[in-house]
Design a protein around this motif. Structure first.
Motif, PDB file in Angstrom:
ATOM      1  N   LEU A  78       0.825  -1.209   0.000  1.00  0.00           N
ATOM      2  CA  LEU A  78       0.000   0.000   0.000  1.00  0.00           C
ATOM      3  C   LEU A  78       0.859   1.260   0.000  1.00  0.00           C
ATOM      4  CD1 LEU A  78      -2.773  -1.045   2.556  1.00  0.00           C
ATOM      5  CD2 LEU A  78      -3.080  -0.680   0.101  1.00  0.00           C
ATOM      6  N   LEU A  79       1.884   1.275   0.835  1.00  0.00           N
ATOM      7  CA  LEU A  79       2.733   2.470   0.919  1.00  0.00           C
ATOM      8  C   LEU A  79       3.526   2.661  -0.365  1.00  0.00           C
ATOM      9  CD1 LEU A  79       3.775   4.812   2.577  1.00  0.00           C
ATOM     10  CD2 LEU A  79       5.481   3.280   3.594  1.00  0.00           C
TER      11      LEU A  79
ATOM     12  N   ALA B  60      11.040   1.948  -2.636  1.00  0.00           N
ATOM     13  CA  ALA B  60      11.056   0.562  -2.154  1.00  0.00           C
ATOM     14  C   ALA B  60      11.781   0.471  -0.818  1.00  0.00           C
ATOM     15  CB  ALA B  60      11.722  -0.342  -3.189  1.00  0.00           C
ATOM     16  N   SER B  61      12.911   1.171  -0.693  1.00  0.00           N
ATOM     17  CA  SER B  61      13.692   1.160   0.537  1.00  0.00           C
ATOM     18  C   SER B  61      12.915   1.791   1.688  1.00  0.00           C
ATOM     19  CB  SER B  61      15.003   1.915   0.299  1.00  0.00           C
ATOM     20  OG  SER B  61      15.803   1.911   1.449  1.00  0.00           O
ATOM     21  N   PHE B  62      12.288   2.931   1.421  1.00  0.00           N
ATOM     22  CA  PHE B  62      11.511   3.642   2.429  1.00  0.00           C
ATOM     23  C   PHE B  62      10.319   2.806   2.884  1.00  0.00           C
ATOM     24  CE2 PHE B  62       7.923   6.346   3.547  1.00  0.00           C
ATOM     25  CZ  PHE B  62       8.477   7.226   4.472  1.00  0.00           C
ATOM     26  N   ALA B  63       9.626   2.182   1.935  1.00  0.00           N
ATOM     27  CA  ALA B  63       8.400   1.435   2.247  1.00  0.00           C
ATOM     28  C   ALA B  63       8.684   0.211   3.113  1.00  0.00           C
ATOM     29  CB  ALA B  63       7.699   1.028   0.959  1.00  0.00           C
TER      30      ALA B  63
ATOM     31  N   LEU C 298      15.892   8.792  11.033  1.00  0.00           N
ATOM     32  CA  LEU C 298      16.330   9.965  10.254  1.00  0.00           C
ATOM     33  C   LEU C 298      16.127   9.726   8.762  1.00  0.00           C
ATOM     34  CD1 LEU C 298      19.640  11.036  12.066  1.00  0.00           C
ATOM     35  CD2 LEU C 298      17.488  12.309  11.941  1.00  0.00           C
ATOM     36  N   PHE C 299      16.444   8.521   8.313  1.00  0.00           N
ATOM     37  CA  PHE C 299      16.261   8.201   6.895  1.00  0.00           C
ATOM     38  C   PHE C 299      14.799   8.346   6.499  1.00  0.00           C
ATOM     39  CE2 PHE C 299      15.069   4.957   3.757  1.00  0.00           C
ATOM     40  CZ  PHE C 299      15.858   5.348   2.683  1.00  0.00           C
ATOM     41  N   MET C 300      13.898   7.748   7.298  1.00  0.00           N
ATOM     42  CA  MET C 300      12.475   7.831   6.971  1.00  0.00           C
ATOM     43  C   MET C 300      11.988   9.279   7.026  1.00  0.00           C
ATOM     44  SD  MET C 300      10.647   4.447   8.629  1.00  0.00           S
ATOM     45  CE  MET C 300      11.351   4.631  10.252  1.00  0.00           C
ATOM     46  N   GLY C 301      12.470  10.049   8.002  1.00  0.00           N
ATOM     47  CA  GLY C 301      12.039  11.439   8.119  1.00  0.00           C
ATOM     48  C   GLY C 301      12.512  12.290   6.956  1.00  0.00           C
TER      49      GLY C 301
END
Length: 587
Positions: free
Chosen positions: A114-115, A131-134, A570-573
């Protein structure tokens, strides 16, 4: 009927193939098979399903649970065995429990799809980054009974595994999906030739998209492999400040006696076996520490108290044998037991059973046969040590009702006896029938030594070892990590190897050796680089011993111990903010 029509349709066939690619390739990459190449293409099934159903939210949810179920069937099929043997459920209850846990505890797959689809429809580029973030978001924020991450499999690569000192398994999962999506983009020969041609001198100028993508891919590879290599070299050259000779006893203790065996006879055989295994190893070659596994001696405790006597779990012969082993060989002995108490606010002159709390506990006995510090398990295992709902206990007579421990203290251990024994006759299990624990200690009175603490270790029971956020909460600087577990509940399956693979990264996060002691296999020693020493594993469903000299690595608070998952957050933000800005500028 709708499900059956879907499965025999072309779309259903392709979907099942995709589920199978992700499930089977992940399994082949996982221990004990260890074919690491497959993990880089395992996410392809997820990528195909998302691309074919982009923006179709309902379908993506269904497909997500399809991945969850097949993944469980392939990689975690032993959970069914646990439900029937550990939980004691009949098959008609175990099957829905297994299927339900596959769905409820694998939300990571539908959340990921979904994301990914949501970001793909709005950002419309940077797909490897999406893809990495999800996957990072999905692994962080979805519930799991057995926390497993794709990054644990990536860590089978010794160089990449070192990045866990900063990122744990989460960061390795993000790295995997970043790289894997690039490979997915290049899955067709035409795309590969197009990428190569774009760099040839006679071809037109490289597009910005190709340049950014290629440079990003190279930089990420260099960062992870370069940092991994640096950390590997750094820690490989660290000189230990001491060595501890540690012996693991794998007694293959029985789980239960529903098959008609005589419990008293089986326990006597077990105690005799443990006694002889220890003596064989230590008679002429003493050790600093002997480690017995979880449930190495089931059902009993050496804690002599009014409460443990009232519920009949204290057994003086158990305490006598533990004292004999430690006194006879002048060594520290770490063993698992039951323990019990009553909350302070409910204590009275009369013990009420409903007020009693029972613990899964491990305790250390020093070289003088003295019961010292203990650790009560904090994270309990669902369907084995507790039920999510009170009414479920009536469905399973095998499931315990344990209380969770509250303390996260290291276990001190002490100097072993370095002089020869002064007694004329050593004691054995047979002597416990006529000798109390105090009599045993009196018999070995001449062997008493000064109690001198020489270090401490971090104790973990069963699957606590796979929860990185929990383990880092322990305070202090341990000499090494001890994980005691009972994987006999899962039979002769891959579970024991998977369990170790999921927990192995704690050695890298702490930069400490790990001593893994199991009841029936597989036991192993792992160093501070995450390497299994001599690649020696004890066999499953057997009695065995394994002994190594464990290096005490100089104390250093690693990045992960200090800051936990800070880099992943931090990466996700940062990526989330970048995506938001990009979407606003490119509506």
């Amino acid at each position: 009927m709708k499900l059956a029509r879907f499965l025999i349709s072309r779309e259903g066939f392709i979907s099942v193939i995709c589920y199978t690619v992700t499930a089977v390739f992940s399994f082949l990459s996982f221990s004990p098979i260890n074919l690491p190449f497959f993990i880089w293409v395992a996410p392809f099934g997820l990528f195909v399903i998302e691309k074919r159903n982009r923006g179709q939210w309902k379908k993506l949810i269904y497909h997500g649970f399809g991945f969850a179920i097949l993944f469980y069937l392939v990689s975690f099929h032993w959970i069914y065995h646990m439900t029937t043997v550990f939980g004691g459920f009949e098959w008609y209850l175990a099957v829905p429990i297994f299927m339900g846990s596959a769905i409820l505890l694998n939300f990571k797959f539908p959340v990921y799809l979904l994301l990914f689809s949501f970001l793909a429809t709005r950002v419309r580029r940077f797909f490897p980054l999406i893809a990495s973030f999800a996957i990072l978001f999905a692994e962080f924020f979805t519930p799991q009974v057995f926390p497993w991450y794709f990054g644990n499999v990536v860590a089978e690569n010794q160089i990449l595994a070192q990045n866990a000192e900063y990122l744990s398994a989460y960061g390795l999962s993000a790295f995997l999906f970043f790289v894997s999506y690039f490979l997915f983009y290049l899955r067709k020969p035409k795309q590969v030739f197009g990428l190569v041609r774009s760099f040839l001198p006679k071809h037109k100028t490289i597009t910005q998209k190709v340049l950014i993508g290629s440079v990003s891919f190279v930089l990420v590879l260099v960062a992870f492999f370069g940092n991994g290599y640096y950390l590997f070299q750094k820690w490989e050259n660290v000189k230990p400040i001491a060595e501890r000779d540690i012996l693991i006893i794998q007694p293959n203790a029985p789980l239960e006696f529903r098959d008609g065996r005589n419990p008293a006879e089986e326990i006597r055989n077990l105690m005799t076996r443990i006694d002889r295994m220890v003596e064989t190893e230590l008679k002429d070659n003493p050790a600093d520490l002997v480690v017995l596994p979880e449930s190495g001696v089931p059902f009993f405790t050496t804690h002599d108290s009014e409460v443990t006597r009232a519920i009949r779990i204290y057994w003086h012969q158990f305490e006598s044998l533990m004292a004999i082993i430690s006194l006879r060989h002048g060594t520290n002995l770490f063993y698992n037991e039951l323990d019990a108490d009553i909350p302070a606010d409910k204590q009275s002159s009369r013990i009420i059973r409903n007020d009693i709390r029972t613990y899964n506990s491990s305790v250390l006995m020093n070289a003088n046969g003295e019961r010292r510090n203990s650790y009560q398990k904090v994270f309990l295992l669902i369907f084995g040590e507790y039920m999510p709902f009170e009414w479920m206990y009536a469905l399973s007579g095998q499931t315990g009702q344990f209380a969770a421990g509250t303390k996260l203290d290291l276990i001190p251990y002490y100097e072993r006896r370095k002089t020869q024994t002064t007694v004329k006759k050593d004691l054995h299990w047979e002597d416990t029938f006529s000798m109390s624990p105090s009599s045993v200690r009196e018999h070995y009175k001449g062997n008493q030594i000064e109690v001198k603490k020489i270090g401490s270790f971090l104790p973990l029971i069963c699957y606590e070892v796979i929860i990185s956020e929990f383990v880092r909460k322990f305070q202090g600087d341990p000499d090494f990590i001890v994980n005691v577990t009972n994987d006999k509940w899962y039979g002769n399956s891959v579970e024991s190897y998977q369990h170790h693979t999921l927990g192995r990264l704690r050695s890298i996060e702490f930069r400490k050796w790990m001593v893994r002691s199991t009841n029936s296999g597989t036991s192993v020693f792992t160093d501070h680089l995450g390497r299994n020493i001599d690649n020696e594993f004890t066999p499953i469903e057997s009695t065995a011993t394994i002994r190594k000299k464990v290096s005490v690595i100089p104390g250093e608070m690693t990045f992960y111990r200090l800051y936990g998952n800070l880099l992943s957050y931090l990466f996700m933000g940062i990526v989330g903010i970048v995506f938001l800005i990009y979407v606003k500028r490119n509506p």
